[in-house]
Scaffold this motif. Structure first.
Motif, PDB file in Angstrom:
ATOM      1  N   PHE A  71     -36.392  17.606  35.612  1.00 49.23           N
ATOM      2  CA  PHE A  71     -35.392  16.686  34.611  1.00 49.23           C
ATOM      3  C   PHE A  71     -34.292  17.692  34.077  1.00 49.23           C
ATOM      4  CE2 PHE A  71     -39.673  14.732  35.119  1.00 49.23           C
ATOM      5  CZ  PHE A  71     -39.229  13.539  35.481  1.00 49.23           C
ATOM      6  N   TYR A  72     -33.321  16.971  34.158  1.00 52.53           N
ATOM      7  CA  TYR A  72     -32.058  17.823  33.546  1.00 52.53           C
ATOM      8  C   TYR A  72     -30.999  16.723  33.387  1.00 52.53           C
ATOM      9  CZ  TYR A  72     -30.573  16.869  38.246  1.00 52.53           C
ATOM     10  OH  TYR A  72     -30.136  16.160  39.493  1.00 52.53           O
ATOM     11  N   ASN A  73     -30.078  17.120  32.407  1.00 56.36           N
ATOM     12  CA  ASN A  73     -28.638  16.225  32.322  1.00 56.36           C
ATOM     13  C   ASN A  73     -27.821  17.016  32.881  1.00 56.36           C
ATOM     14  OD1 ASN A  73     -28.376  18.664  30.855  1.00 56.36           O
ATOM     15  ND2 ASN A  73     -28.042  17.825  28.765  1.00 56.36           N
ATOM     16  N   LYS A  74     -26.552  16.399  33.357  1.00 58.83           N
ATOM     17  CA  LYS A  74     -25.275  16.800  34.019  1.00 58.83           C
ATOM     18  C   LYS A  74     -25.808  16.974  35.417  1.00 58.83           C
ATOM     19  CE  LYS A  74     -23.075  18.186  29.905  1.00 58.83           C
ATOM     20  NZ  LYS A  74     -22.413  19.308  29.110  1.00 58.83           N
ATOM     21  N   ASN A  75     -25.434  18.198  35.974  1.00 59.96           N
ATOM     22  CA  ASN A  75     -25.820  18.944  37.210  1.00 59.96           C
ATOM     23  C   ASN A  75     -26.679  19.967  37.294  1.00 59.96           C
ATOM     24  OD1 ASN A  75     -23.991  17.043  38.249  1.00 59.96           O
ATOM     25  ND2 ASN A  75     -22.452  18.587  37.791  1.00 59.96           N
ATOM     26  N   LYS A  99     -32.565  12.563  31.996  1.00 58.46           N
ATOM     27  CA  LYS A  99     -32.355  11.531  32.665  1.00 58.46           C
ATOM     28  C   LYS A  99     -32.443  11.656  34.328  1.00 58.46           C
ATOM     29  CE  LYS A  99     -30.742   8.035  29.330  1.00 58.46           C
ATOM     30  NZ  LYS A  99     -29.563   7.081  29.132  1.00 58.46           N
ATOM     31  N   ASN A 100     -31.661  12.769  34.634  1.00 58.85           N
ATOM     32  CA  ASN A 100     -31.704  13.424  36.010  1.00 58.85           C
ATOM     33  C   ASN A 100     -32.846  14.092  36.404  1.00 58.85           C
ATOM     34  OD1 ASN A 100     -28.990  11.882  36.301  1.00 58.85           O
ATOM     35  ND2 ASN A 100     -28.272  14.056  35.444  1.00 58.85           N
ATOM     36  N   LYS A 101     -33.088  13.963  37.891  1.00 61.56           N
ATOM     37  CA  LYS A 101     -34.456  14.430  38.437  1.00 61.56           C
ATOM     38  C   LYS A 101     -34.470  14.924  39.876  1.00 61.56           C
ATOM     39  CE  LYS A 101     -38.078  11.807  39.601  1.00 61.56           C
ATOM     40  NZ  LYS A 101     -39.234  11.618  40.323  1.00 61.56           N
ATOM     41  N   LYS A 102     -34.941  16.304  39.838  1.00 66.76           N
ATOM     42  CA  LYS A 102     -35.133  16.586  41.404  1.00 66.76           C
ATOM     43  C   LYS A 102     -36.379  17.190  41.566  1.00 66.76           C
ATOM     44  CE  LYS A 102     -30.556  17.516  42.966  1.00 66.76           C
ATOM     45  NZ  LYS A 102     -29.681  18.718  43.575  1.00 66.76           N
TER      46      LYS A 102
END
Length: 323
Positions: free
Chosen positions: A75-79, A7-10
């Motif tokens: 896209f990644y989970n956590k950090n 859910k995370n994105k950079k």
């Protein structure tokens, strides 16, 4: 099978060397359909493994042929660390050959009156591979002595049993397993999935990689002969597989030294409009015209016919690929 939801994105940007053709680089229609990547005009998705960690990638075209620019969403989970982001960026640049300087090749292409329209249409296409060396070898094994339809079936059953499924950006994309995941999987377990003799090759190759028998980053820096020797240390890798990998993995453009019988039929149609031309003549003619860029030139012409296949039926080609 569990799905890893990211859910995370950079985001970050990459500026490929000009000229650059986004869709011709990130989508190769000659490749068999799989669950490992997705593409639509101007957008591309895949997974990538850095160390043992999986990430999702969305790559978008934000420039044009003469002023290229791409956006990469990770896209990644956590950090995610800056080091991981830099490694991802480096892998994308290398795998998709984004720093390639094709000025000399483009000059040669202009001298080819017959095929220049193709080279002009695809100006800026780079030789690319979405996968690392282990993943490419697994794909190569599954392509051996099989119709495309059969290869697709074997790929899917292996991914369903041993791969990973990631969900990100509204997509579900698979990743090939780590080599060590097959340590405790017997050859018979693999054969039970109806992949035949390939079970032995996959098992032995996975053992080679799990034991660190080859250093892929180092391989990329070696000259052609040294790289070929390193590749042939791997189980089941002969001169022909090594030649393909030198082009796909190491981006060495002068590896047009061998033509398989099924390729010979397609090359004969493409280059001579004849059912069958001697393989030696095909090879010698291409090498004379394109020298150190011989494999890259063939790549452009090869992919063009598969792009055409997206929009028109080419009877002689359908007979050869049997999807």
């Amino acid at each position: 099978m569990q799905t890893l939801v990211l859910k995370n994105k950079k985001d970050f940007f990459i500026l490929p060397t000009s000229p650059f053709h986004f869709d011709g680089t990130f989508h190769k229609p000659s490749h068999y359909p799989d669950k490992l990547t997705d593409w639509e005009i101007g957008k591309y998705w895949q997974t990538i493994r850095i160390g043992k960690r999986l990430f999702g990638l969305k790559i978008e075209n934000k420039g044009d042929i003469q002023k290229p620019k791409i956006t990469v969403s990770v896209f990644y989970n956590k950090n995610i660390s800056e080091i991981e982001l830099e490694k991802i960026k480096g892998e994308i640049v290398w795998r998709f050959d984004l720093n390639a300087d094709l000025k000399e090749f483009n000059k040669l292409a202009k001298s080819d009156k017959r095929f220049y329209p193709i080279f002009k249409k695809w100006l800026g296409v780079c030789n690319s591979s979405a996968h690392n060396l282990y993943e490419l070898l697994i794909i190569a094994v599954l392509l051996q002595n099989a119709t495309v339809r059969r290869t697709v079936q074997m790929t899917n059953v292996l991914l369903d049993n041993y791969g990973a499924k990631l969900k990100f950006d509204g997509k579900e994309i698979f990743a090939i397993w780590l080599p060590e995941k097959l340590n405790d999987v017997s050859e018979q377990n693999l054969r039970d999935l109806k992949i035949g003799y390939r079970a032995k090759f996959i098992k032995r190759l996975s053992k080679d990689f799990a034991e660190g028998k080859i250093d892929e980053p180092k391989l990329r820096t070696l000259n052609q002969e040294s790289a070929k020797k390193e590749l042939m240390k791997l189980y089941g890798v002969g001169p022909e597989t090594a030649r393909i990998l030198l082009f796909e993995v190491c981006h060495q453009y002068n590896t047009f030294d061998h033509i398989a019988p099924w390729q010979q039929k397609i090359y004969s149609r493409l280059f001579y409009k004849k059912p069958l031309v001697p393989a030696n003549k095909i090879r010698d003619d291409i090498k004379k015209q394109y020298g150190e860029y011989s494999m890259l030139a063939v790549h452009y012409i090869w992919e063009d016919i598969f792009w055409r296949r997206k929009h028109e039926k080419i009877d002689w080609l359908e007979k050869e690929i049997r999807l």
